[in-house]
Every structure is written in C-alpha cells, then in structure tokens.
Design a protein around this motif. Structure first.
Motif, PDB file in Angstrom:
ATOM      1  N   ASN A 128       0.809  -1.217   0.000  1.00  0.00           N
ATOM      2  CA  ASN A 128       0.000   0.000   0.000  1.00  0.00           C
ATOM      3  C   ASN A 128       0.844   1.269   0.000  1.00  0.00           C
ATOM      4  O   ASN A 128       0.308   2.369  -0.122  1.00  0.00           O
ATOM      5  CB  ASN A 128      -0.931   0.010   1.216  1.00  0.00           C
ATOM      6  N   ALA A 129       2.162   1.120   0.160  1.00  0.00           N
ATOM      7  CA  ALA A 129       3.048   2.281   0.179  1.00  0.00           C
ATOM      8  C   ALA A 129       3.448   2.657  -1.243  1.00  0.00           C
ATOM      9  O   ALA A 129       3.356   1.850  -2.174  1.00  0.00           O
ATOM     10  CB  ALA A 129       4.288   1.976   1.010  1.00  0.00           C
ATOM     11  N   SER A 130       3.898   3.890  -1.396  1.00  0.00           N
ATOM     12  CA  SER A 130       4.433   4.307  -2.687  1.00  0.00           C
ATOM     13  C   SER A 130       5.680   3.489  -2.988  1.00  0.00           C
ATOM     14  O   SER A 130       6.302   2.907  -2.086  1.00  0.00           O
ATOM     15  CB  SER A 130       4.776   5.795  -2.659  1.00  0.00           C
ATOM     16  N   ALA A 131       6.061   3.455  -4.247  1.00  0.00           N
ATOM     17  CA  ALA A 131       7.239   2.677  -4.623  1.00  0.00           C
ATOM     18  C   ALA A 131       8.480   3.160  -3.880  1.00  0.00           C
ATOM     19  O   ALA A 131       9.306   2.359  -3.426  1.00  0.00           O
ATOM     20  CB  ALA A 131       7.452   2.756  -6.134  1.00  0.00           C
ATOM     21  N   ALA A 132       8.618   4.483  -3.730  1.00  0.00           N
ATOM     22  CA  ALA A 132       9.793   5.034  -3.043  1.00  0.00           C
ATOM     23  C   ALA A 132       9.806   4.632  -1.573  1.00  0.00           C
ATOM     24  O   ALA A 132      10.837   4.211  -1.038  1.00  0.00           O
ATOM     25  CB  ALA A 132       9.817   6.552  -3.183  1.00  0.00           C
ATOM     26  N   ASN A 133       8.656   4.755  -0.905  1.00  0.00           N
ATOM     27  CA  ASN A 133       8.589   4.390   0.512  1.00  0.00           C
ATOM     28  C   ASN A 133       8.741   2.887   0.706  1.00  0.00           C
ATOM     29  O   ASN A 133       9.326   2.431   1.695  1.00  0.00           O
ATOM     30  CB  ASN A 133       7.277   4.872   1.118  1.00  0.00           C
ATOM     31  N   LEU A 152      10.539   0.871  -1.178  1.00  0.00           N
ATOM     32  CA  LEU A 152      11.954   0.548  -1.329  1.00  0.00           C
ATOM     33  C   LEU A 152      12.754   0.994  -0.111  1.00  0.00           C
ATOM     34  O   LEU A 152      13.642   0.274   0.355  1.00  0.00           O
ATOM     35  CB  LEU A 152      12.511   1.199  -2.591  1.00  0.00           C
ATOM     36  N   SER A 153      12.440   2.165   0.439  1.00  0.00           N
ATOM     37  CA  SER A 153      13.147   2.636   1.635  1.00  0.00           C
ATOM     38  C   SER A 153      12.947   1.673   2.794  1.00  0.00           C
ATOM     39  O   SER A 153      13.883   1.377   3.547  1.00  0.00           O
ATOM     40  CB  SER A 153      12.667   4.038   2.018  1.00  0.00           C
ATOM     41  N   GLY A 154      11.722   1.184   2.950  1.00  0.00           N
ATOM     42  CA  GLY A 154      11.451   0.227   4.013  1.00  0.00           C
ATOM     43  C   GLY A 154      12.196  -1.078   3.804  1.00  0.00           C
ATOM     44  O   GLY A 154      12.761  -1.650   4.744  1.00  0.00           O
ATOM     45  N   ILE A 155      12.221  -1.557   2.567  1.00  0.00           N
ATOM     46  CA  ILE A 155      12.941  -2.794   2.256  1.00  0.00           C
ATOM     47  C   ILE A 155      14.425  -2.628   2.528  1.00  0.00           C
ATOM     48  O   ILE A 155      15.078  -3.532   3.068  1.00  0.00           O
ATOM     49  CB  ILE A 155      12.696  -3.188   0.784  1.00  0.00           C
ATOM     50  N   TYR A 156      14.966  -1.464   2.197  1.00  0.00           N
ATOM     51  CA  TYR A 156      16.405  -1.258   2.357  1.00  0.00           C
ATOM     52  C   TYR A 156      16.823  -1.306   3.826  1.00  0.00           C
ATOM     53  O   TYR A 156      17.952  -1.688   4.141  1.00  0.00           O
ATOM     54  CB  TYR A 156      16.822   0.070   1.728  1.00  0.00           C
ATOM     55  N   ARG A 157      15.907  -0.946   4.702  1.00  0.00           N
ATOM     56  CA  ARG A 157      16.227  -0.998   6.131  1.00  0.00           C
ATOM     57  C   ARG A 157      16.262  -2.427   6.669  1.00  0.00           C
ATOM     58  O   ARG A 157      16.688  -2.649   7.803  1.00  0.00           O
ATOM     59  CB  ARG A 157      15.222  -0.155   6.920  1.00  0.00           C
ATOM     60  N   TYR A 158      15.829  -3.398   5.870  1.00  0.00           N
ATOM     61  CA  TYR A 158      15.886  -4.788   6.316  1.00  0.00           C
ATOM     62  C   TYR A 158      17.311  -5.240   6.603  1.00  0.00           C
ATOM     63  O   TYR A 158      17.529  -6.175   7.382  1.00  0.00           O
ATOM     64  CB  TYR A 158      15.316  -5.735   5.243  1.00  0.00           C
TER      65      TYR A 158
END
Length: 280
Positions: free
Chosen positions: A69-74, A76-82
């Motif tokens: 449900n997040a924008s593509a940018a948000n 990806l940012s969330g995934i990168y914090r994994y």
C-alpha cells in the motif's frame, strides 16, 4: 523512482531477488549447525548486499516485497532498512550454532534508566542478560540525487548511543547498589559484556583504518569487544569484495568477536544447558 514491474523483473533476472537470497541464506545457516563463522557465509552475504544495493541504486522496488500500500519510493526505503535486521539475525543464528544456546535477535533488555532493544542478547531475557551486542550495517550506494553514504556517516551519534547503552545496561544490574571505584575495572568486569558487530560498506576512497580506529577507541573506553567485516565494489564493478583488516587490527575481525562471544557464553553454560538465572 520507477514502479514498473517490468524494470523490477529485468533487475531480478540480472542480480536475483533480495528476499529470495535472504531466505536461502537463512535456511542454509539454520539447516547446518556446522556453520558457525561469518567467513563460512561471507560470499552469500556480499551477494545479498550487492543485490539489495543494485535495487537501491536503480530506485526499483523488488517484486512482492514491502508494504504493497506504500508508494514505490517508501516501499523501497522500508525494504532497504531490512539489512540491519538481516545482519543481526544471521549473527544470532551463527552464535546459536556455535554455542548450543538459544539466542534471539532484537531482544528488549531493561537497563538502569530505560528499556533497550538489543540486537543480540544472551540469555534471551529482559532482565540481567550476560552478553549484549549491537549489530550495525552502515554505508550505502548513491541513488537519484542522493550521494553514497560512507561507513562512518552519522558515526558520532551511533557512538553516543553505544556508550550510553553499554553503561546503562551495566548499571541496570545492581541499580542504586552499583559502586564504581575504578571506571576501567568496573566497566570491564560488570555484566553484561557489550560488543559492537559492524558491517561496513566502504566507498572507493574510504579507508578501512578509519573504521578500525573508531572501534578500537570505543572498545578501549566503554565496550568489551568489537568485530568488523567490510566490503566495497570490486574492480570490475560486478559485485562486492571483502576488504581485509589492517595487519595490526586482526583482533577486530568479526569472526574473532564471534569466537570471543562464544567463549563467554559456553564458559557460563555448556551447549544444551540452561543459562545462569537472573541475579536476584
């Protein structure tokens, strides 16, 4: 920032899918108790980091990962914090294999003044753990108009957090009954033993000596130990290569720190045996 599934598929065909790479790595470590050192899985870890960073650089979110449900940018940012959680989890699993003890990542631990979320704690309990380690991954590639982040970006704040957490955790054991006659003796002898386990992505002009120097300083004043694994883009630009530590800093290798933590744990509880109970 693109949200084109075709772009994500093309990138996946080229470098793989970070979620699948992570699942495969975790399953391998959990499925083979003989895997007890980071060196044994370093190649897969660097492949995972390269894969994730390629998505970051391309500003493409991997298919099927993150909040839909997040924008593509948000997303990806969330995934990168994994990557920080992945690092803590894989180190906890390696230590679990090495010690025969239950070790969980991201354990809440009560200090003197507040509760801390500790990346790796043993025993895995809120009160009176005997070993606590912070696992950090720093540095990142350039993307869009954002410059590449160095391994020491924001280090001054991270250093303050490490110093405070280490002291607060040690004070939390005896609380107001704590007596400190000699800072050096107290902080080296008071439980829990505290560590920094650091994964550092270096830019082409970053020097590994700057990273080892910072760890030496914080270990020499507040922590009980530290370990580093570093990497940078290979000369052919096709992946990451491990960066060797300087000859005079071999004691700061990540695997040396893991061996020290293993020794601390198994001197207090043999494999399969219960850990010491919390101090009353």
């Amino acid at each position: 920032m693109t949200n084109d599934a075709a772009d994500a598929q093309r990138l996946e065909d080229e470098v793989g899918h970070p979620g699948q790479r992570w699942d495969d790595l975790l399953a391998r470590v959990r499925g083979d108790a003989a895997l007890q050192t980071f060196g044994a899985i370093a190649e897969e870890w660097l492949g995972l980091m390269w894969c994730l960073d390629r998505y970051r650089s391309a500003e493409v979110a991997p298919l099927g990962m993150g909040n839909p449900n997040a924008s593509a940018a948000n997303r990806l940012s969330g995934i990168y914090r994994y990557k920080g959680n992945w690092f803590a989890t894989i180190l906890a699993e390696l230590l679990k294999n090495a010690t025969g003890q239950e070790i969980r990542p991201r354990q809440e631990v009560q200090g003197f003044s507040q509760t801390h979320q500790i990346d790796i704690a043993w025993p895995a309990r809120e009160d009176d753990p005997l070993v606590c380690a912070e696992a950090k991954v720093t540095g990142g590639p350039a993307y869009g108009s954002t410059r590449a982040r160095g391994a020491l970006s924001d280090w001054s704040n991270r250093r303050k957090e490490l110093k405070f957490a280490a002291t607060d955790l040690k004070l939390g054991r005896r609380k107001h009954d704590t007596q400190i006659d000699s800072w050096g003796f107290w902080r080296r002898s008071a439980p829990p033993a505290t560590y920094i386990l650091w994964g550092a992505r270096l830019r082409p002009d970053d020097r590994i000596e700057r990273v080892t120097r910072q760890v030496e300083r914080v270990v020499g004043t507040y922590l009980d130990g530290g370990g580093i694994v570093a990497w940078r883009t290979s000369s052919d630009g096709a992946g990451y290569d491990a960066v060797p530590l300087p000859a005079d800093a071999q004691s700061l290798s990540l695997d040396e720190a893991l061996r020290e933590i293993k020794t601390r744990i198994n001197r207090q509880a043999a494999p399969g045996q219960p850990p010491p109970p919390p101090q009353a």
